[in-house]
Scaffold this motif. Sequence first.
Motif, mmCIF file in Angstrom:
data_model
loop_
_atom_site.group_PDB
_atom_site.id
_atom_site.type_symbol
_atom_site.label_atom_id
_atom_site.label_comp_id
_atom_site.label_asym_id
_atom_site.label_seq_id
_atom_site.Cartn_x
_atom_site.Cartn_y
_atom_site.Cartn_z
ATOM 1 N N LEU A 104 -61.030 3.589 0.027
ATOM 2 C CA LEU A 104 -60.162 2.412 0.000
ATOM 3 C C LEU A 104 -60.913 1.121 -0.317
ATOM 4 N N ASP A 146 -62.835 0.033 -2.864
ATOM 5 C CA ASP A 146 -62.687 -0.568 -4.186
ATOM 6 C C ASP A 146 -61.339 -1.272 -4.335
ATOM 7 N N THR A 147 -60.301 -0.657 -3.796
ATOM 8 C CA THR A 147 -58.972 -1.276 -3.870
ATOM 9 C C THR A 147 -58.938 -2.598 -3.113
ATOM 10 N N LEU A 148 -59.488 -2.596 -1.896
ATOM 11 C CA LEU A 148 -59.473 -3.808 -1.084
ATOM 12 C C LEU A 148 -60.433 -4.874 -1.602
ATOM 13 N N GLU A 156 -60.578 -6.172 -4.292
ATOM 14 C CA GLU A 156 -59.878 -7.150 -5.122
ATOM 15 C C GLU A 156 -59.466 -8.364 -4.298
ATOM 16 N N TYR A 157 -59.431 -8.189 -2.980
ATOM 17 C CA TYR A 157 -58.935 -9.241 -2.101
ATOM 18 C C TYR A 157 -59.996 -9.769 -1.146
ATOM 19 N N THR A 199 -56.632 10.050 2.641
ATOM 20 C CA THR A 199 -57.712 9.120 2.965
ATOM 21 C C THR A 199 -58.424 9.640 4.204
#
Length: 216
Positions: A13, A15-17, A19-20, A127
Amino acid sequence: NKLDAAIVTSPVLIDTLSEYIDKKRIFFVPLAIDTNVYSPVVGPRYQEQKICLFAGNWLRDFETMRKVVERLKNDRHIKFQIITFENNWRIFEGLNNVELLSKLTFEDYLEKFRNASLMVIPFKDCTSNLAILEAMACGLPIITTDVGGIRDYVSTSFTILNKKGDDKAIARAITDLIDNDSQLETMSRNARSHAANFDWKVVSNTLNNAYETIET
């Protein structure tokens, strides 16, 4: 809104997070299990008929599981116990080597884990998964799907990983294991040993360290 930090139960998770939020502020803290409650059965587990346990609903690959059960429907040495919502029972309609279970008390749920021979649990994606932790803490060898964050929790010392949707490979892994009590026992010990890494006492320290880092 700005996040100060984030805690994830699998590095998949991050890499997805990212972004923020800065990756340095994202912390991996795994799911935890009470290994005193979830523990192996005392005495012999491997009887003539082997019990393959499946549990859950979310992101489970029911289509593949159905095919696995069908492939082994004529093997009287194998029985499948499937714990899931009743509306999923129709998936296994017509198969006589399956015991479908739902709405179990906690004591009955735990008893199924402690007395199974191995866990068979194909996923569409994952996950983190509590049933996997429950199985390893109870000393179950695991046959599952190599997707998502599965490898963050299991070891090949007690887990057979398969490609998504490969019912043939899963069925073959089951038949290879059920005739080898020695290997089952070794994998069972390895599963129980590995579960110690996810005991609440261990994971709580990881969580505390993450909070301490966040506060600095």
